[in-house]
Design an enzyme around this catalytic site. Structure first.
Site, short mmCIF file in Angstrom:
data_model
loop_
_atom_site.label_atom_id
_atom_site.label_comp_id
_atom_site.label_asym_id
_atom_site.label_seq_id
_atom_site.Cartn_x
_atom_site.Cartn_y
_atom_site.Cartn_z
N LYS A 1 54.09 26.28 16.87
CA LYS A 1 54.26 27.64 16.68
C LYS A 1 54.43 28.27 18.05
O LYS A 1 55.10 29.20 18.06
CB LYS A 1 53.23 28.37 15.82
CG LYS A 1 53.30 29.53 15.62
CD LYS A 1 52.26 30.29 14.50
CE LYS A 1 50.86 30.39 14.69
NZ LYS A 1 50.38 31.29 15.52
N ARG B 1 46.40 38.89 8.63
CA ARG B 1 45.67 37.64 8.06
C ARG B 1 45.10 38.05 6.49
O ARG B 1 44.63 37.00 6.09
CB ARG B 1 44.43 37.36 9.06
CG ARG B 1 44.63 36.93 10.68
CD ARG B 1 43.46 36.63 11.50
NE ARG B 1 43.44 36.34 12.67
CZ ARG B 1 43.82 35.05 12.97
NH1 ARG B 1 43.94 34.23 12.21
NH2 ARG B 1 44.09 34.84 14.30
N ARG C 1 45.56 13.84 20.72
CA ARG C 1 45.78 14.35 22.04
C ARG C 1 44.30 13.89 22.79
O ARG C 1 43.27 13.83 22.51
CB ARG C 1 45.82 15.64 22.04
CG ARG C 1 46.94 16.48 21.38
CD ARG C 1 47.27 17.73 21.69
NE ARG C 1 46.30 18.72 21.06
CZ ARG C 1 46.39 20.07 20.79
NH1 ARG C 1 47.49 20.40 21.10
NH2 ARG C 1 45.33 20.61 20.40
N ARG D 1 39.08 16.53 22.92
CA ARG D 1 38.55 18.05 22.89
C ARG D 1 37.69 17.99 21.27
O ARG D 1 38.36 17.37 20.59
CB ARG D 1 39.40 19.16 22.93
CG ARG D 1 40.07 19.20 24.20
CD ARG D 1 40.96 20.77 24.14
NE ARG D 1 41.43 20.94 23.05
CZ ARG D 1 41.98 22.27 22.62
NH1 ARG D 1 42.10 23.28 23.58
NH2 ARG D 1 42.85 22.30 21.41
N ARG E 1 40.27 23.19 10.22
CA ARG E 1 40.83 24.30 10.65
C ARG E 1 42.23 24.47 9.84
O ARG E 1 42.58 25.65 9.43
CB ARG E 1 41.33 24.14 12.34
CG ARG E 1 40.31 24.27 13.27
CD ARG E 1 40.76 23.47 14.56
NE ARG E 1 41.81 24.28 15.01
CZ ARG E 1 42.52 23.89 16.10
NH1 ARG E 1 42.51 22.52 16.61
NH2 ARG E 1 43.72 24.80 16.67
#
Length: 214
Positions: A13, A88, A127, A160, A171
Protein backbone atom coordinates in the site's frame (compact mmCIF):
# COMPACT_ATOMS: atom_id res chain seq x y z
CA UNK A 1 -9.12 13.24 -7.75
CA UNK A 2 -10.48 12.30 -4.30
CA UNK A 3 -9.40 8.79 -3.36
CA UNK A 4 -9.50 6.36 -0.46
CA UNK A 5 -6.84 3.63 -0.36
CA UNK A 6 -7.38 0.31 1.40
CA UNK A 7 -4.86 -2.48 1.71
CA UNK A 8 -3.82 -5.04 4.32
CA UNK A 9 -0.35 -4.93 5.91
CA UNK A 10 2.20 -6.23 3.42
CA UNK A 11 0.06 -5.54 0.33
CA UNK A 12 2.36 -2.80 -0.96
CA UNK A 13 0.00 0.00 0.00
CA UNK A 14 2.82 2.43 0.83
CA UNK A 15 4.41 1.95 -2.59
CA UNK A 16 1.11 2.37 -4.43
CA UNK A 17 0.13 5.38 -2.32
CA UNK A 18 3.34 7.10 -3.41
CA UNK A 19 2.56 6.19 -7.02
CA UNK A 20 -0.86 7.86 -6.71
CA UNK A 21 0.70 10.95 -5.11
CA UNK A 22 3.22 11.33 -7.94
CA UNK A 23 0.81 10.43 -10.76
CA UNK A 24 -2.07 12.68 -9.76
CA UNK A 25 -0.11 15.39 -7.88
CA UNK A 26 -2.25 15.02 -4.78
CA UNK A 27 -1.20 14.60 -1.13
CA UNK A 28 -1.35 11.34 0.81
CA UNK A 29 -3.26 11.92 4.03
CA UNK A 30 -3.16 9.54 6.98
CA UNK A 31 -4.94 10.12 10.28
CA UNK A 32 -1.78 9.22 12.19
CA UNK A 33 0.21 11.90 10.37
CA UNK A 34 -2.58 14.43 10.78
CA UNK A 35 -2.81 13.84 14.52
CA UNK A 36 0.95 14.24 14.94
CA UNK A 37 0.94 17.50 12.93
CA UNK A 38 -2.05 18.88 14.86
CA UNK A 39 -0.33 18.07 18.17
CA UNK A 40 2.96 19.59 17.00
CA UNK A 41 1.21 22.76 15.80
CA UNK A 42 -0.80 22.90 19.05
CA UNK A 43 -4.09 23.51 17.26
CA UNK A 44 -7.20 23.43 19.48
CA UNK A 45 -8.05 19.93 18.24
CA UNK A 46 -4.38 18.91 18.51
CA UNK A 47 -4.30 19.98 22.16
CA UNK A 48 -7.43 17.92 22.86
CA UNK A 49 -5.93 14.89 21.12
CA UNK A 50 -2.61 15.31 22.95
CA UNK A 51 -4.33 15.32 26.34
CA UNK A 52 -6.26 12.13 25.52
CA UNK A 53 -3.20 10.31 24.12
CA UNK A 54 -1.07 11.29 27.12
CA UNK A 55 -3.68 9.62 29.33
CA UNK A 56 -3.51 6.48 27.19
CA UNK A 57 -6.97 6.95 25.72
CA UNK A 58 -8.27 6.60 22.16
CA UNK A 59 -8.92 9.82 20.29
CA UNK A 60 -12.67 10.16 19.62
CA UNK A 61 -14.25 10.16 16.18
CA UNK A 62 -15.32 13.76 16.78
CA UNK A 63 -11.71 14.92 17.15
CA UNK A 64 -10.40 12.77 14.29
CA UNK A 65 -13.13 14.03 11.97
CA UNK A 66 -12.40 17.61 12.96
CA UNK A 67 -8.73 17.14 12.13
CA UNK A 68 -9.65 15.48 8.81
CA UNK A 69 -11.90 18.41 7.94
CA UNK A 70 -9.13 20.90 8.78
CA UNK A 71 -6.63 18.98 6.66
CA UNK A 72 -8.90 18.64 3.62
CA UNK A 73 -9.49 22.39 3.67
CA UNK A 74 -5.79 23.13 3.07
CA UNK A 75 -4.60 24.40 -0.29
CA UNK A 76 -2.69 21.28 -1.34
CA UNK A 77 -5.94 19.28 -1.28
CA UNK A 78 -7.70 21.46 -3.84
CA UNK A 79 -6.90 19.04 -6.67
CA UNK A 80 -7.68 15.98 -4.58
CA UNK A 81 -6.16 13.66 -2.00
CA UNK A 82 -5.40 10.05 -1.12
CA UNK A 83 -6.91 9.12 2.26
CA UNK A 84 -4.88 6.34 3.88
CA UNK A 85 -6.13 4.60 7.03
CA UNK A 86 -9.41 6.50 7.12
CA UNK A 87 -12.29 5.90 7.34
CA UNK A 88 -12.19 2.79 9.53
CA UNK A 89 -15.89 2.47 10.32
CA UNK A 90 -19.23 3.08 8.61
CA UNK A 91 -20.06 6.06 10.89
CA UNK A 92 -16.70 7.62 9.94
CA UNK A 93 -17.48 7.04 6.25
CA UNK A 94 -20.88 8.72 6.65
CA UNK A 95 -19.28 11.66 8.46
CA UNK A 96 -16.58 11.96 5.78
CA UNK A 97 -19.27 12.16 3.10
CA UNK A 98 -20.96 14.98 5.03
CA UNK A 99 -17.67 16.87 5.42
CA UNK A 100 -17.01 16.66 1.68
CA UNK A 101 -20.59 17.51 0.77
CA UNK A 102 -20.32 20.77 2.72
CA UNK A 103 -17.58 21.93 0.35
CA UNK A 104 -19.17 20.48 -2.79
CA UNK A 105 -16.88 17.47 -3.06
CA UNK A 106 -17.19 13.69 -2.86
CA UNK A 107 -15.11 10.51 -2.93
CA UNK A 108 -14.54 9.46 -6.55
CA UNK A 109 -12.78 6.11 -6.13
CA UNK A 110 -12.01 3.66 -3.33
CA UNK A 111 -8.96 1.59 -4.29
CA UNK A 112 -8.70 -1.73 -2.48
CA UNK A 113 -5.46 -3.69 -2.95
CA UNK A 114 -6.21 -7.40 -2.71
CA UNK A 115 -3.44 -9.88 -1.89
CA UNK A 116 -3.86 -13.50 -0.81
CA UNK A 117 -3.39 -13.90 2.95
CA UNK A 118 -0.82 -16.67 2.56
CA UNK A 119 1.27 -14.44 0.29
CA UNK A 120 1.15 -11.65 2.87
CA UNK A 121 2.19 -14.05 5.64
CA UNK A 122 5.09 -15.16 3.42
CA UNK A 123 6.08 -11.56 2.65
CA UNK A 124 6.01 -10.30 6.23
CA UNK A 125 7.13 -13.34 8.22
CA UNK A 126 10.16 -13.69 5.94
CA UNK A 127 11.52 -10.24 6.75
CA UNK A 128 14.76 -9.99 8.75
CA UNK A 129 16.96 -7.05 9.70
CA UNK A 130 20.39 -6.36 11.12
CA UNK A 131 20.24 -4.90 14.65
CA UNK A 132 23.54 -3.07 14.06
CA UNK A 133 23.38 -1.45 10.60
CA UNK A 134 19.65 -1.76 9.99
CA UNK A 135 20.00 -3.49 6.59
CA UNK A 136 16.88 -5.46 5.69
CA UNK A 137 16.61 -8.91 4.12
CA UNK A 138 13.98 -11.47 3.18
CA UNK A 139 14.52 -15.19 3.61
CA UNK A 140 12.97 -15.88 0.18
CA UNK A 141 13.22 -12.72 -1.93
CA UNK A 142 16.43 -11.09 -0.68
CA UNK A 143 18.33 -13.65 1.39
CA UNK A 144 21.74 -12.93 2.97
CA UNK A 145 24.74 -14.90 1.73
CA UNK A 146 24.88 -16.79 5.02
CA UNK A 147 21.62 -17.86 6.64
CA UNK A 148 20.44 -15.33 9.25
CA UNK A 149 23.73 -13.38 9.19
CA UNK A 150 24.12 -9.80 7.94
CA UNK A 151 26.29 -9.54 4.81
CA UNK A 152 27.66 -6.18 6.01
CA UNK A 153 28.21 -6.68 9.76
CA UNK A 154 28.33 -10.44 10.23
CA UNK A 155 25.79 -9.98 13.03
CA UNK A 156 22.87 -12.36 13.61
CA UNK A 157 19.70 -11.06 11.95
CA UNK A 158 16.51 -10.51 13.92
CA UNK A 159 12.79 -10.74 13.19
CA UNK A 160 10.47 -8.00 14.44
CA UNK A 161 7.70 -9.16 16.74
CA UNK A 162 5.18 -7.61 14.31
CA UNK A 163 6.47 -9.93 11.57
CA UNK A 164 6.00 -13.21 13.44
CA UNK A 165 3.51 -15.44 11.66
CA UNK A 166 0.81 -15.51 14.32
CA UNK A 167 1.02 -11.73 14.78
CA UNK A 168 0.69 -11.23 11.02
CA UNK A 169 -2.36 -13.50 10.91
CA UNK A 170 -3.92 -11.58 13.81
CA UNK A 171 -3.28 -8.26 12.04
CA UNK A 172 -4.89 -9.60 8.87
CA UNK A 173 -7.95 -10.76 10.82
CA UNK A 174 -8.36 -7.32 12.41
CA UNK A 175 -7.96 -5.64 9.01
CA UNK A 176 -10.63 -7.86 7.46
CA UNK A 177 -13.04 -7.19 10.34
CA UNK A 178 -12.56 -3.44 9.96
CA UNK A 179 -12.63 -3.13 6.18
CA UNK A 180 -15.12 -5.77 5.06
CA UNK A 181 -18.15 -3.60 6.00
CA UNK A 182 -16.51 -0.54 4.42
CA UNK A 183 -15.83 -2.39 1.16
CA UNK A 184 -19.49 -3.34 0.97
CA UNK A 185 -20.50 0.23 1.86
CA UNK A 186 -18.48 1.67 -1.03
CA UNK A 187 -19.34 -1.19 -3.40
CA UNK A 188 -23.01 -0.34 -2.95
CA UNK A 189 -22.18 3.21 -4.08
CA UNK A 190 -20.25 1.84 -7.09
CA UNK A 191 -17.06 3.49 -5.85
CA UNK A 192 -15.01 0.39 -4.97
CA UNK A 193 -12.14 -0.49 -7.33
CA UNK A 194 -10.74 -3.90 -6.40
CA UNK A 195 -7.14 -4.19 -7.58
CA UNK A 196 -5.20 -7.50 -7.58
CA UNK A 197 -2.01 -6.68 -5.67
CA UNK A 198 0.03 -9.70 -6.77
CA UNK A 199 2.79 -9.43 -9.38
CA UNK A 200 5.38 -6.79 -10.27
CA UNK A 201 4.86 -3.30 -8.85
CA UNK A 202 4.56 -1.76 -12.33
CA UNK A 203 1.76 -4.18 -13.26
CA UNK A 204 -0.19 -3.30 -10.13
CA UNK A 205 0.25 0.38 -10.96
CA UNK A 206 -1.10 -0.22 -14.47
CA UNK A 207 -4.16 -1.96 -13.00
CA UNK A 208 -4.79 1.01 -10.70
CA UNK A 209 -4.42 3.53 -13.55
CA UNK A 210 -6.84 1.56 -15.73
CA UNK A 211 -9.40 1.27 -12.93
CA UNK A 212 -9.30 5.01 -12.22
CA UNK A 213 -9.61 5.86 -15.90
CA UNK A 214 -12.56 3.52 -16.43
Amino acid sequence: MNLILFGPPGAGKGTQAQFLVESYKIPQISTGDMLRVAVRQQTPLGLKAQEIMQQGGLVSDEIVLGIVEERLAQDDCRSGFVLDGFPRTIPQADALAEILQRCGRSIEHVVSLEVDNEEIVKRLSGRRSCPDCGKGYHVTYDAPKRVDVCDVCGVALVQRDDDREQTVRNRLAVYEQQTAPLKEYYRSQQLLRTIPGMGPIAEVQQRITAALAG
